[in-house]
Write a protein that holds these residues in place. Structure first.
Motif, short mmCIF file in Angstrom:
data_model
loop_
_atom_site.label_atom_id
_atom_site.label_comp_id
_atom_site.label_asym_id
_atom_site.label_seq_id
_atom_site.Cartn_x
_atom_site.Cartn_y
_atom_site.Cartn_z
N GLY A 64 -4.57 86.84 -6.52
CA GLY A 64 -4.25 85.42 -6.45
C GLY A 64 -5.37 84.55 -7.01
N ILE A 65 -6.61 84.93 -6.75
CA ILE A 65 -7.76 84.17 -7.26
C ILE A 65 -7.85 84.31 -8.77
CG2 ILE A 65 -10.28 84.11 -7.31
CD1 ILE A 65 -10.20 84.69 -4.28
N ILE A 66 -7.70 85.52 -9.28
CA ILE A 66 -7.78 85.72 -10.74
C ILE A 66 -6.67 84.94 -11.45
CG2 ILE A 66 -7.62 87.42 -12.60
CD1 ILE A 66 -8.81 89.48 -10.66
N CYS A 67 -5.51 84.87 -10.82
CA CYS A 67 -4.36 84.16 -11.43
C CYS A 67 -4.40 82.65 -11.17
CB CYS A 67 -3.05 84.74 -10.90
SG CYS A 67 -2.75 86.43 -11.43
N GLY A 68 -5.38 82.18 -10.41
CA GLY A 68 -5.49 80.74 -10.15
C GLY A 68 -4.55 80.23 -9.09
N ILE A 69 -3.93 81.14 -8.33
CA ILE A 69 -3.00 80.75 -7.26
C ILE A 69 -3.76 80.47 -5.97
CG2 ILE A 69 -1.04 81.52 -5.87
CD1 ILE A 69 -0.26 83.26 -8.29
N VAL A 70 -4.83 81.21 -5.76
CA VAL A 70 -5.69 81.06 -4.57
C VAL A 70 -7.05 80.57 -5.05
CG1 VAL A 70 -6.78 82.26 -2.64
CG2 VAL A 70 -4.46 82.90 -3.36
N LYS A 71 -7.63 79.62 -4.32
CA LYS A 71 -8.94 79.09 -4.69
C LYS A 71 -10.04 79.90 -4.02
CE LYS A 71 -11.68 74.84 -4.87
NZ LYS A 71 -11.72 73.39 -4.52
N ALA A 72 -10.98 80.38 -4.82
CA ALA A 72 -12.11 81.14 -4.26
C ALA A 72 -13.05 80.22 -3.50
CB ALA A 72 -12.86 81.85 -5.38
N SER A 73 -13.67 80.76 -2.45
CA SER A 73 -14.69 79.99 -1.72
C SER A 73 -15.99 79.95 -2.50
CB SER A 73 -14.92 80.61 -0.34
OG SER A 73 -13.71 80.68 0.39
N ALA A 74 -16.25 80.97 -3.31
CA ALA A 74 -17.44 81.02 -4.16
C ALA A 74 -17.18 82.01 -5.28
CB ALA A 74 -18.66 81.45 -3.34
N GLY A 75 -17.95 81.88 -6.36
CA GLY A 75 -17.83 82.81 -7.47
C GLY A 75 -17.03 82.25 -8.63
N SER A 76 -16.86 83.06 -9.67
CA SER A 76 -16.16 82.61 -10.87
C SER A 76 -15.29 83.72 -11.41
CB SER A 76 -17.17 82.17 -11.95
OG SER A 76 -17.94 83.28 -12.39
N VAL A 77 -14.27 83.30 -12.18
CA VAL A 77 -13.36 84.24 -12.85
C VAL A 77 -13.12 83.73 -14.26
CG1 VAL A 77 -11.06 85.24 -12.91
CG2 VAL A 77 -12.20 84.92 -10.71
N VAL A 78 -13.29 84.62 -15.24
CA VAL A 78 -12.97 84.31 -16.63
C VAL A 78 -11.87 85.26 -17.08
CG1 VAL A 78 -13.83 84.27 -19.00
CG2 VAL A 78 -15.29 83.46 -17.14
N ALA A 79 -10.76 84.69 -17.58
CA ALA A 79 -9.63 85.49 -18.05
C ALA A 79 -9.41 85.21 -19.52
CB ALA A 79 -8.38 85.15 -17.25
#
Length: 327
Positions: A64-79
């Motif tokens: 969900g976080i990688i797909c942008g559906i869930v917001k991470a509390s910390a960290g980053s994702v690049v797709a």
């Protein structure tokens, strides 16, 4: 920190071969439950990556976080070169997601809902491409039927068609085989292999570990929100797999001769068998040495058989390994 076999690239490791880069991702839900703990992960372009873990381990949250559906509390994702937080639309356009449940208008037709999904990502109409997807998924004959009239297996096919409608470079399959019939499972994996051959990156979560063993190039295991291992499937099987050689004896024995005490042998089958356990990394020339040692001590066997651990065995051992034992 990962609990075993930390094979996760450092944050500075950047490569054109990496299509998804997850760095230091944490997720804490209301009430203080931490679903993910400092997850670092690289997904390679064009691979099939299987994410395994028990229920509640954090698989769906991470997807969900990688797909942008869930917001991470910390960290980053690049797709595919786009930060999921700063450049959401471009990142999300490169991703197709097949969720566990179908959330769409029950009164829409199959054709309409798949075509609508394509339009959501700004793709121009392409009836020929939509037709190909529906034919590949055995949905062409159902194209004019309403979603509500479809069986559960057909609805799952619609989910896959919707995820592929905008021609994504990354495809997430979240428990795609759960509750589906054998025919759909085979159709789906044929399509997955074809997509990979065309360069699509596939990330899947599954309870069917034999599918991961058959399909995946690399395996990640997550437990209690921590990514505890990421490894090429063949390397993981070699590092953590166990092998056994069972020798059926001509005459039963009650105990091992003192000269064999240093061998990892176990008496089984009421003294009529010896079981030799060894790591997959152990040189199998050791078997010849063992057989010579048995002969020297007058122990004869009439049959032998070998076996080795499956990916499921490795998965269970990793998930249930005490943290302090693997530190």
């Amino acid at each position: 920190m990962p609990r075993t076999l930390p094979n996760i690239p450092p944050p500075e490791a950047q490569s054109t071969n990496v299509i998804v880069a997850v760095r230091g991702v944490n997720k804490v839900y209301a009430g203080g439950f931490q679903a993910l703990k400092n997850v670092d992960l690289d997904i390679r372009r064009g691979e099939i990556f299987a994410l395994l873990g028990p229920n509640g381990a954090g698989k769906t949250t991470l997807i969900g976080i990688i797909c942008g559906i869930v917001k991470a509390s910390a960290g980053s994702v690049v797709a595919d070169g786009h930060d999921i937080a700063r450049d959401y639309r471009a990142a999300r356009a490169s991703i197709g997601l097949v969720p566990q449940e179908l959330h769409t208008d029950a009164f829409e037709s199959v054709w309409a809902t798949v075509s609508f999904s394509r339009g959501l990502f700004g793709k121009p109409p392409d009836p020929g491409y939509i037709e190909k997807i529906l034919r590949d998924l055995s949905l062409w004959d159902k194209r004019n039927e309403k979603i509500m009239a479809l069986s559960g297996g057909m609805k799952r096919r619609v989910l896959i068609a919707k995820a592929l409608s905008h021609e994504p470079s990354i495809l997430f399959l979240d428990e795609p085989s759960a509750g589906v019939d054998v025919e759909l499972r085979h159709d789906m994996w044929r399509m997955v292999r074809a997509l990979r051959e065309r360069g699509t990156t596939i990330i899947l979560t599954t309870h069917y570990i034999e599918e991961a063993e058959d399909m995946a190039d690399r395996i990640g295991v997550i437990s209690k929100g921590e990514l505890i291992v990421v490894e090429d499937k063949a390397v993981l099987m070699r590092k953590l797999g166990k092998k056994q050689l069972t020798l059926t004896l001509r005459l039963p024995i009650d105990e091992l001769p003192a000269g064999l005490s240093h061998w990892p042998l176990e008496i089984a089958e009421s003294g009529l068998a010896l079981v030799y356990s060894f790591d997959s990394q152990t040189e199998e020339t050791g078997i010849a040495e063992l057989l010579n040692a048995l002969a020297e001590h007058g122990i004869e066997f009439r049959d032998l058989r070998s076996s080795e651990s499956s990916l499921e065995d490795i998965f269970v051992s990793l998930v249930h390994q005490p943290k302090e034992a693997s530190a």
